[in-house]
Design a protein around this motif. Structure first.
Motif, mmCIF file in Angstrom:
data_model
loop_
_atom_site.group_PDB
_atom_site.id
_atom_site.type_symbol
_atom_site.label_atom_id
_atom_site.label_comp_id
_atom_site.label_asym_id
_atom_site.label_seq_id
_atom_site.Cartn_x
_atom_site.Cartn_y
_atom_site.Cartn_z
ATOM 1 N N THR A 176 0.916 -1.397 -0.184
ATOM 2 C CA THR A 176 -0.018 0.059 -0.091
ATOM 3 C C THR A 176 0.732 1.158 0.017
ATOM 4 N N THR A 177 2.166 0.923 -0.215
ATOM 5 C CA THR A 177 3.127 2.217 -0.140
ATOM 6 C C THR A 177 2.572 3.280 -1.585
ATOM 7 N N GLU A 178 2.886 4.542 -0.976
ATOM 8 C CA GLU A 178 2.222 5.416 -2.034
ATOM 9 C C GLU A 178 3.677 5.319 -3.066
#
Length: 252
Positions: free
Chosen positions: A236-238
């Motif tokens: 889910t890291t941007e």
């Protein structure tokens, strides 16, 4: 017959001092004579014996039990005390005869040195673009080589460790791990233990970890250390570019 056994003697230019072996030593005696008491918590501080052959001889004098822990009131006084041997070394140079010459050479102690450097002009490591592995995103790369040179005469132990800070953008540095390797043998270099990225558990490289090390007494020379870097961040890291600083520290 052995009067005393000496262990761990360090001989100096003027002699040495050592405590003969007694503590922890065991002996056997003939049946029907006073034997060695069993070792226990109450006597382990002074339990022991002089050499077996010496104790055997004392059987002839009737004083055998004087030389080992026998359970008597004087057991505490039986352990050996330090023995000192002193001497003077004759340093007189030989006198040559009419058809001889003496040749003397002096080799001074070589102090040597311990140095380490990052073996690259560019010290920035760019990892691969992150690949989606399902449970995490993975990016890999290689640490810039670290060259270690040790020419010290005593060859003491040394180590090089690394520790990472958090990435920019609030990304934890624990997601970074490595697998150290010895790229070039030398200076007794041994690779450190791999550190897994802390994607599931652990602190990754935010906890100081050994890149490489050498034990005392290693061979002199130069070795090169490296490591395969492994970054695993949550899926889910941007999107974006993240940067951290890995600090290397050498101890010796």
């Amino acid at each position: 017959m052995t009067l005393a056994s000496l262990s761990g003697v360090e001989v100096g230019p003027q002699g040495f001092t050592v405590t003969p072996d007694y503590l922890g030593e065991s002996v056997t005696v003939p049946a029907g004579t006073t034997g060695q008491a069993a070792k226990s918590g109450s006597n382990e501080a002074y339990w022991g014996a002089f050499p077996q052959s010496f104790v055997d001889f004392q059987q002839l004098t009737g004083q055998s039990s004087y030389w080992f822990t026998s359970g008597g009131a004087r057991d505490r006084a039986k352990p050996a005390t330090p023995l000192t041997v002193a001497y003077t070394i004759d340093s007189t140079d030989p006198v040559p005869s009419e058809n001889e010459q003496t040749i003397t050479a002096t080799v001074p102690e070589q102090a040597g040195e311990f140095t380490w450097t990052i073996d690259a002009s560019d010290r920035a490591v760019t990892l691969t673009d992150a690949v989606n592995k399902g449970a995490y995103l993975q990016s890999t790369g290689d640490l810039k080589p670290v060259k270690v040179t040790d020419t010290r005469a005593a060859a003491p132990a040394w180590s090089v460790s690394g520790q990472a800070g958090d990435f920019t953008g609030g990304l934890s540095g624990k997601y970074l791990g490595w697998t150290p390797a010895v790229l070039t043998d030398g200076a007794g270099a041994q690779a450190g233990t791999p550190v897994a990225p802390g994607i599931d558990t652990g602190d990754g490289l935010t906890a100081s970890a050994t890149l490489g090390s050498a034990t005392a007494g290693h061979t002199k020379g130069t070795g090169t250390l490296g490591a395969a870097l492994d970054l695993r961040v949550p899926s889910t890291t941007e999107p974006g570019t993240y940067t951290t600083t890995l600090t290397l520290t050498a101890l010796s």
